[in-house]
Each structure stands twice: as C-alpha cells, then as structure tokens.
Design a protein around this motif. Structure first.
Motif, PDB file in Angstrom:
ATOM      1  N   TYR A 155       0.835  -1.201   0.000  1.00 38.61           N
ATOM      2  CA  TYR A 155       0.000   0.000   0.000  1.00 38.61           C
ATOM      3  C   TYR A 155       0.873   1.256   0.000  1.00 38.61           C
ATOM      4  N   TYR A 162       0.339   5.275   1.259  1.00 43.11           N
ATOM      5  CA  TYR A 162      -0.494   6.269   1.915  1.00 43.11           C
ATOM      6  C   TYR A 162       0.210   7.620   1.846  1.00 43.11           C
ATOM      7  N   GLY A 171      -5.114  12.425   8.814  1.00 39.19           N
ATOM      8  CA  GLY A 171      -4.782  11.020   8.939  1.00 39.19           C
ATOM      9  C   GLY A 171      -4.098  10.547   7.671  1.00 39.19           C
ATOM     10  N   LEU A 172      -3.982   9.250   7.520  1.00 39.51           N
ATOM     11  CA  LEU A 172      -3.379   8.687   6.316  1.00 39.51           C
ATOM     12  C   LEU A 172      -4.453   8.492   5.248  1.00 39.51           C
ATOM     13  N   ARG A 173      -4.127   8.851   4.027  1.00 42.68           N
ATOM     14  CA  ARG A 173      -5.058   8.653   2.913  1.00 42.68           C
ATOM     15  C   ARG A 173      -4.453   7.686   1.906  1.00 42.68           C
ATOM     16  N   LEU A 174      -5.257   6.754   1.470  1.00 42.25           N
ATOM     17  CA  LEU A 174      -4.779   5.672   0.608  1.00 42.25           C
ATOM     18  C   LEU A 174      -4.641   6.140  -0.828  1.00 42.25           C
ATOM     19  N   TYR A 187      -3.027   0.560  -3.942  1.00 39.89           N
ATOM     20  CA  TYR A 187      -2.696  -0.683  -3.270  1.00 39.89           C
ATOM     21  C   TYR A 187      -2.624  -1.813  -4.277  1.00 39.89           C
ATOM     22  N   ASP A 213      -8.098   6.226  -2.601  1.00 42.03           N
ATOM     23  CA  ASP A 213      -8.995   7.384  -2.550  1.00 42.03           C
ATOM     24  C   ASP A 213      -8.438   8.631  -3.233  1.00 42.03           C
TER      25      ASP A 213
END
Lengths: 111, 116
Positions: free
Chosen positions: B33, B35, B42-45, B48, B59
C-alpha cells in the motif's frame, strides 16, 4: 472519507498518569486496530481487537470496543516519556477491506 | 531482519518534475500500500496491490502511478499532474486472505517529499 475519528486531537499529561484516547467509527467492522507513530516515522501496530471482543490487554495497553456505540478506547497506564507519539485507530473499510485511518491523537507526556 | 525499506527518506523536487519513491519488503507479504500523510490529517490511501502485476486506485490516486512487477517491490511515481505533492509518503504491506489479523499493516519509515 474517514472511517474512524479519534478524540481528543491532542492530550498532555504528566509522566506516570494514565492516558485515554477514544475512537468513533461509522460502519460495522470485523476488527479495529490501534497504531502509534513517533514524529516523522512510520506507524507501528499496537493492538487489534475483533468485533466479538469487548476488551483486550497488551502490557500497559488496554483497548475496549463497544460495537453498539461504534466506539473504542485506548488506555495507556503509567505513562512514560517514550509514549509521546500520535495514536491512530484504523478499521477495514466494508467495500474493499482496506485499512482506513482517523486523524489521530497527539499524546505528549510531560516530565 | 524482515521489514520494509523506503527510499529516499527526504526528496526535493522542482515543479514539473516526476519523482519515484522506492518501497521494498522482505516479509513475503502479498499486499502492499501507499499512503499520503499531511499535517493534521490522517493517512489517505493512494494505491494498493494485492498480487504481482495487479494494483487498484485508492482514494487519492490522481497524479500518482505505481507498478508491481515483483512481490517485494511497489514503487510510487509522483507525477507533475499532482497539484500539491508536498507530503509525507508511507508504504505498508500485509498478508492477505481471511486469516484473522491478516490485514495488520507493517509500515516503512516514510519518505518526505518537498516541492520547491
């Protein structure tokens, strides 16, 4: 979109005191995880609690899960300076099982 | 020791340039992944990959590209199309499948990209 939201955003306590952080989430989950991040570093997995568990312990960490309220709490007992870090809750997203993180709680342990 | 190695740790880029961040793992994990982390967020993807030669958008995939030619490697390219690339980038890996706890993530130390 965020799945979990931590509260408070920041917390300062004296060394030796207990620290409690909370996490709320939106949808049903099969597990909830807590991670720690030291400043400028990667995240480290602390503990995972499954949806059929209500409480779990690991050393000085205690995690609770209330699926009816869609919330979890992380308690760190007898805090130490080395506990200063950001703490994140994370849950698998329903539609693709990917791990989604909240914005974290910044914990500062005062000497 | 098994783990994830990200490089470089710090990277500076001029606007309009593409840059590639390296991520290598020797944990024999199936999934990898990327991020992105911004201050106060926070962490955003981003992307992956669950198996070699396959990957999916997360996202915030716009302006990024990846490849998964080997199980151990998942490089991320930040292209000039990414409007605000300055951020902290984290690579992670996990086992896959229905094994309880299989989706616990192991993270690298991160790469901090600054666009000048």
């Amino acid at each position: 979109s965020q799945q979990g939201e931590e509260d408070p955003q920041a917390l300062s306590i004296q060394e030796g005191e207990n620290a409690t952080m909370n996490c709320s989430y939106k949808t049903s989950i099969n597990n909830l995880q807590w991670y720690r991040q030291n400043s400028g570093r990667g995240l480290v997995h602390l503990i995972l609690i499954r949806s059929n568990e209500r409480e779990k312990h690991s050393g000085r960490l205690r995690v609770t899960l209330d699926t009816s309220k869609k919330s979890s709490s992380l308690l760190i007992t007898a805090s130490r300076a080395a506990d200063t870090a950001s703490y994140f809750c994370a849950t698998p997203r329903n539609r693709d099982d990917k791990i989604i993180f909240g914005k974290g709680t910044r914990l500062h342990i005062l000497p | 020791d098994g783990g994830i190695t990200q490089s470089p740790k710090y990277l500076f880029r001029k606007e309009g340039q593409n840059v590639t961040l390296s991520c290598e793992q020797n944990l024999n994990h199936d999934a990898m992944y990327w991020y992105r982390q911004d201050p106060g967020q926070g962490l955003r993807l981003i992307y992956y990959s669950q198996i070699v030669n396959d990957f999916q958008k997360g996202d915030i995939a716009e302006g990024y590209s990846v490849s998964r030619e080997k199980k151990e490697s998942f490089p991320l390219t930040v292209t000039s199309a990414q409007k605000n690339p300055t951020a902290f980038y984290l690579c992670a890996s996990s086992l896959q499948g229905a094994i309880p706890g299989a989706n616990v993530l192991t993270f690298g130390a991160g790469s901090r990209l600054t666009v000048l």
